[in-house]
Design an enzyme around this catalytic site. Sequence first.
Site, PDB file in Angstrom:
ATOM      1  N   SER A 192      38.854  17.488  29.795  1.00  0.00           N
ATOM      2  CA  SER A 192      39.595  18.453  30.471  1.00  0.00           C
ATOM      3  C   SER A 192      39.334  17.908  31.992  1.00  0.00           C
ATOM      4  O   SER A 192      38.393  17.840  32.368  1.00  0.00           O
ATOM      5  CB  SER A 192      38.725  19.892  30.344  1.00  0.00           C
ATOM      6  OG  SER A 192      38.977  20.273  29.184  1.00  0.00           O
ATOM      7  N   ARG A 202      30.023  24.763  32.924  1.00  0.00           N
ATOM      8  CA  ARG A 202      30.062  23.450  33.402  1.00  0.00           C
ATOM      9  C   ARG A 202      29.406  23.069  34.879  1.00  0.00           C
ATOM     10  O   ARG A 202      30.000  22.343  35.698  1.00  0.00           O
ATOM     11  CB  ARG A 202      31.569  23.150  33.544  1.00  0.00           C
ATOM     12  CG  ARG A 202      32.511  22.991  32.352  1.00  0.00           C
ATOM     13  CD  ARG A 202      32.137  22.140  31.574  1.00  0.00           C
ATOM     14  NE  ARG A 202      32.977  21.853  30.185  1.00  0.00           N
ATOM     15  CZ  ARG A 202      33.238  22.641  29.375  1.00  0.00           C
ATOM     16  NH1 ARG A 202      32.163  23.752  29.131  1.00  0.00           N
ATOM     17  NH2 ARG A 202      33.999  22.647  28.310  1.00  0.00           N
ATOM     18  N   GLU A 204      37.317  19.648  37.023  1.00  0.00           N
ATOM     19  CA  GLU A 204      35.909  19.535  36.258  1.00  0.00           C
ATOM     20  C   GLU A 204      35.269  18.300  36.369  1.00  0.00           C
ATOM     21  O   GLU A 204      34.123  18.095  36.503  1.00  0.00           O
ATOM     22  CB  GLU A 204      36.246  19.900  34.675  1.00  0.00           C
ATOM     23  CG  GLU A 204      34.960  20.353  34.013  1.00  0.00           C
ATOM     24  CD  GLU A 204      34.809  19.796  32.657  1.00  0.00           C
ATOM     25  OE1 GLU A 204      33.936  19.024  32.232  1.00  0.00           O
ATOM     26  OE2 GLU A 204      35.967  20.028  31.804  1.00  0.00           O
TER      27      GLU A 204
HETATM   28  N1  EPU Z   1      46.633  25.756  25.712  1.00  0.00           N
HETATM   29  C1  EPU Z   1      48.010  25.628  25.954  1.00  0.00           C
HETATM   30  N2  EPU Z   1      48.561  24.426  26.243  1.00  0.00           N
HETATM   31  C2  EPU Z   1      47.627  23.535  26.309  1.00  0.00           C
HETATM   32  C3  EPU Z   1      46.431  23.452  26.311  1.00  0.00           C
HETATM   33  C4  EPU Z   1      45.882  24.847  25.944  1.00  0.00           C
HETATM   34  O1  EPU Z   1      49.004  26.762  25.883  1.00  0.00           O
HETATM   35  O2  EPU Z   1      48.460  22.228  26.773  1.00  0.00           O
HETATM   36  C5  EPU Z   1      46.077  27.080  25.276  1.00  0.00           C
HETATM   37  C6  EPU Z   1      45.780  27.090  24.091  1.00  0.00           C
HETATM   38  O3  EPU Z   1      46.722  27.132  23.001  1.00  0.00           O
HETATM   39  C7  EPU Z   1      44.724  27.965  23.863  1.00  0.00           C
HETATM   40  C8  EPU Z   1      44.056  28.084  25.242  1.00  0.00           C
HETATM   41  O4  EPU Z   1      45.029  27.296  25.994  1.00  0.00           O
HETATM   42  O5  EPU Z   1      45.215  29.431  23.394  1.00  0.00           O
HETATM   43  C9  EPU Z   1      42.663  27.233  25.034  1.00  0.00           C
HETATM   44  O6  EPU Z   1      42.782  25.937  24.622  1.00  0.00           O
HETATM   45  P1  EPU Z   1      41.778  25.117  24.025  1.00  0.00           P
HETATM   46  O7  EPU Z   1      41.167  25.952  22.871  1.00  0.00           O
HETATM   47  O8  EPU Z   1      42.387  23.783  23.563  1.00  0.00           O
HETATM   48  O9  EPU Z   1      40.433  25.062  25.078  1.00  0.00           O
HETATM   49  P2  EPU Z   1      40.637  24.510  26.374  1.00  0.00           P
HETATM   50  O10 EPU Z   1      40.437  25.973  27.378  1.00  0.00           O
HETATM   51  O11 EPU Z   1      41.771  23.823  26.945  1.00  0.00           O
HETATM   52  C10 EPU Z   1      38.179  24.256  26.722  1.00  0.00           C
HETATM   53  C11 EPU Z   1      37.108  23.440  27.302  1.00  0.00           C
HETATM   54  C12 EPU Z   1      37.254  22.139  26.479  1.00  0.00           C
HETATM   55  C13 EPU Z   1      36.505  22.444  24.868  1.00  0.00           C
HETATM   56  C14 EPU Z   1      37.650  23.510  24.427  1.00  0.00           C
HETATM   57  C15 EPU Z   1      37.116  24.171  23.107  1.00  0.00           C
HETATM   58  C16 EPU Z   1      36.910  23.687  29.782  1.00  0.00           C
HETATM   59  C17 EPU Z   1      37.592  23.008  30.874  1.00  0.00           C
HETATM   60  N3  EPU Z   1      37.682  23.084  28.460  1.00  0.00           N
HETATM   61  O12 EPU Z   1      39.195  23.690  26.464  1.00  0.00           O
HETATM   62  O13 EPU Z   1      36.337  21.114  27.009  1.00  0.00           O
HETATM   63  O14 EPU Z   1      36.422  21.270  23.975  1.00  0.00           O
HETATM   64  O15 EPU Z   1      37.655  24.705  25.335  1.00  0.00           O
HETATM   65  O16 EPU Z   1      35.949  24.929  23.353  1.00  0.00           O
HETATM   66  O17 EPU Z   1      36.460  24.610  29.733  1.00  0.00           O
HETATM   67  C18 EPU Z   1      35.900  19.335  28.290  1.00  0.00           C
HETATM   68  O18 EPU Z   1      35.117  19.981  29.287  1.00  0.00           O
HETATM   69  O19 EPU Z   1      36.291  18.104  28.541  1.00  0.00           O
HETATM   70  C19 EPU Z   1      36.455  19.933  27.192  1.00  0.00           C
HETATM   71  C20 EPU Z   1      37.276  19.172  26.341  1.00  0.00           C
END
Ligand code: EPU
Length: 332
Positions: free
Chosen positions: A232, A160, A328
């Site tokens: 995010s 990012r 972010e």
């Molecule tokens: N999780 C939780 N609780 C929550 C949210 C997530 O326990 O409320 C856990 C999930 O169960 C999972 C892990 O955290 O084990 C990761 O969650 P998720 O796959 O939803 O991805 P993320 O890390 O929350 C990142 C990106 C997203 C992107 C997703 C999928 C960042 C800051 N965010 O989110 O990007 O869509 O991976 O690749 O890196 C964005 O940048 O705006 C964005 C939405």
Amino acid sequence: MWNNYSLLDYNTFGIDVRAARFMEYRSESELLAFLSGEGLEAPYLHIGRGSNLLFTKDFEGTVLHSCIRGVEVLEEDDKQVRVRVGAGTLWDDFVACCVARGWYGAENLSLIPGEVGASAVQNIGAYGVEVKDLIEAVETVDVHGVKRVYANAECRYAYRDSIFKRPDMKSVFVTRVRFVLGKTPCYRLEYGAIRTELEKRPATNLCTIREVIACIRQAKLPDPKVLGNAGSFFKNPVVPRSSFEALLCQYPSMPFYEVDAGSVKIPAGWLIEQCGWKGKGIGRASVHSRQALVLVNLGGATGQDVVALANAVAASVYDKFHIHICPEVNVI
Ligand code: EPU
């Protein structure tokens, strides 16, 4: 050029602020004519669709927006295609175009809000793909009207992040982005939820991947047209392996992503949920009930309400885990 212009349609948080001046241009020559004629005095801010911005007050300067749109094929053979895309093209319109024309690479980034110019600034990413993997070069014009093309390696891409996010690069405006896409099937399916969803469909192709990504996103991420948000709100923190191992002993079910030998990335959404914030808020700003990494405007929130919530969330994560989480989203 408009005066006292409402930015409501230019920020997905749906914050009701105004720009003292708003300037939209349809071509690079229109931008160059403006810069060499009237000129641009500070403060100024170049925006895309505002899908990664949080305004905390009216902007007392000039907001610029590009309407340079369209996808132009520069070169193609059996294996790949090189295209040049206007910075003001909606990112997801470009992904839809790639999927329709059988160009591989962008499909995992389906439905990300925002425009092509901002995608190259922010290095948007999702489901195992970052836009830097597809970018060949970024075409720019600076505030003095000087054109420059940055090759991918010069953009200093990281998670990012890019050279264009540096404070001294705010005077550099992206006009077009050049991408290289594949023409032979090649999918990125390492994200577990993609495979699970694909099993429910008869074939794996670009269209089904786009459908699957839409399902996964719609299940977790709020639609900004319904509930103001900027995706995010925080980056996922990268912590030293020693701290990660200590935490894992305490929380064996903690999810994580390997980064390198010395560091591990921990999902900020998980940390925030552990602090009890999911679905909770302050005033009209709230932590989303299905994805704790997303802060939402329940309607009528100010930018300061969202900042107050973000600070409270980050403070609880620090109290419980001794981890700093950083926004972010760009707070203006
Ligand atoms: N999780 C939780 N609780 C929550 C949210 C997530 O326990 O409320 C856990 C999930 O169960 C999972 C892990 O955290 O084990 C990761 O969650 P998720 O796959 O939803 O991805 P993320 O890390 O929350 C990142 C990106 C997203 C992107 C997703 C999928 C960042 C800051 N965010 O989110 O990007 O869509 O991976 O690749 O890196 C964005 O940048 O705006 C964005 C939405």
